[in-house]
Structure formats: structure tokens, C-alpha cells
Design an enzyme around this catalytic site. Sequence first.
Site, short mmCIF file in Angstrom:
data_model
loop_
_atom_site.label_atom_id
_atom_site.label_comp_id
_atom_site.label_asym_id
_atom_site.label_seq_id
_atom_site.Cartn_x
_atom_site.Cartn_y
_atom_site.Cartn_z
N HIS A 188 0.84 -1.19 0.00
CA HIS A 188 0.00 0.00 0.00
C HIS A 188 0.88 1.25 0.00
O HIS A 188 2.07 1.19 0.30
CB HIS A 188 -0.92 -0.02 1.22
CG HIS A 188 -2.03 -1.01 1.09
ND1 HIS A 188 -2.50 -1.74 2.15
CD2 HIS A 188 -2.76 -1.40 0.02
CE1 HIS A 188 -3.48 -2.53 1.74
NE2 HIS A 188 -3.65 -2.34 0.46
N ASP A 192 -4.82 -6.80 -7.91
CA ASP A 192 -5.04 -7.83 -6.90
C ASP A 192 -5.77 -9.03 -7.51
O ASP A 192 -5.47 -10.19 -7.19
CB ASP A 192 -5.84 -7.27 -5.72
CG ASP A 192 -5.08 -6.20 -4.97
OD1 ASP A 192 -3.84 -6.25 -4.93
OD2 ASP A 192 -5.74 -5.29 -4.43
#
Length: 316
Positions: free
Chosen positions: A174, A235
Amino acid sequence: MPSPSPFPLPPSLRIGLAANRLHHDTPDAALFRLVREIEPVVRKPLAPTILAVGRTHDAIRREGLLEDYDGLVRYPYGREGGLMRLVSRVVDPDPATAIHAAIYLIDPVDPSSTFPEAVALKRQCIIHARPFLSTLLGAREWFELRAVAAGASPNPALDPLFDFGSQTIALVAHDARKAEMIELVREHFDFFDRFAMRVATGTTGGLLNELARELRPGRSGAWVRALKSGPLGGDAQIAELLLDGACQRVLFLEDPHVARQHEADIQLLERAARTVTEQVACYGDLATARDWIADAARRAAVSPAPVPRPAPDRAG
């Protein structure tokens, strides 16, 4: 004066353990395969205290595993707060009662895996730098590395787990963790370079390729296969690689302190890993990742060199 804890713990390695029903409903279920494999090193040299949530504890006893092992402690059923108590042990400031790792073998379609206590267990493990192991491969590897660190000989049957040269690793971070990811790879570039392939989402992939060009200027081609950014589907692309058996490791440095608009994509990746629980290991924080790298290096250093195979006789 506060009353004593109903679950006293000796001063030793302490592990929280839970498994959804899928993983203990048949004799060859994942929980039992794990416990059968680790039982010798659990007894010696690790000798941990294992805090097993009610149904998980009962299943181990029912199967006749860890008999007469006093370190297996029964926590209440999940519906009676057993998993909630494990979360409290993760954040416990008292080193005599805190747990060092949480193993939660998750059935990806069991609704209880999305209950607040299940989500909080993972989140607090990341915050407090405790390994959170939700797949069978991750748990097997962690026990092997802890046992070797405690002086046990490497289990040769597990050598394929550490054949990184035949594996792919996904590197995800992140925004608040990207600098940590770059620094980690910089410090351990040779380790990550051993993998047959590396994949990463969006910006992380670009940064890692820049780092590889800096550290290995003579190389051609991309060091990392850069996928889409997480919010745009990266993802999901990694999830498909996991399901196809094309990726065996996920290092996902998460930021647990911010709301994430693409939370569903992150959950998809995690669910894919847990669907192929025997094939994927996941790591979610910097400290756990560093320990994994150091422990893998220690195991490699003490493992006997492979015996060369004789060349085939072509004399005819």
C-alpha cells in the site's frame, strides 16, 4: 487485586490456533496434516504453548494428536469468545501472556472468517508485527523455520517448500508501505532475485524495476512483471495466478490504519490464497517478512548440500 487469568500461560513460545470446520472435518483435513507433521518438533525443541480455540482443540484431541502434551491449552468455542480472546493475546503488553504468532486455517467460504474477531485478529497481527498464518503452506513453513532456529535439523521432506528458484512471489505494498517494500528488497535483493519470477501491482512494480536497474545496471528486461494497480484489478490478477498454481508466495505490506476503497479486491486475493491453502504462503508485515528471509537463509546454511546425480551412462 485482579483475579488470575482463567488461562494461565507458561513463559514459552505461545501460538494461537484456530481452524474452520473444513480443515478438521475429515482425518486428512489440513489441521490434522499440519499437526501430524509438526508434532515431533512441537514436543522438542519448540515446546510451545498452543492456545487452541474450542472446536479446533477438541478436533486435535479427538484425532489422538498431541496426546499427553500439556502445552495444548483449550480456549472457549468461537461463539463463546475464543477467537476474541486470541485477539486480546496479540495486543497483550505482558510478554508472559502475549502470543508470538496466530495460525488461523481459514475456509474461504465459511461466513465466520469474515466475523469482526477474525478480521481483527489479522489486523492486530499486522499492527503488532506477529505472523498471521491463514494457509496450510504458511503454517508448515513457519513451524519448520522456527524449529531450525531452535536447533532442529531441517526436514528434508520440506526442501521443495524452499526451492525458491522454481517459484513466483507477488510483491504488493500500500502507499504508506511502498518505501518499506523498496528498502526491504534493496537490503535483500539477492534473496528476491532467487525467485523464478516476481510480479507486483502497479506503482510497486515500477519502483521495483527502477531499483533493479539501479542495482543491476547490466541486466536487460523487467525484473518484475508489473500488473495493473490494485484498485484497477492488479489484486485480481494475482488472485488468478494463485488459483492457477503460478504463484506460491505473497508478500503484501498492508497499511491497517486507512480505509481502502478497493477492500473487496484485497479480500479476493486473500480468498484465492486460502482456496489453494496447500500451495501459497502469505506475509503481511515488514517484521514478519524480515524474519522469514533470515530464517530461510539460516535453514539453507545448515541444510546438507544436495547429492549430485550421476551422469547417465551413454556408452551404449
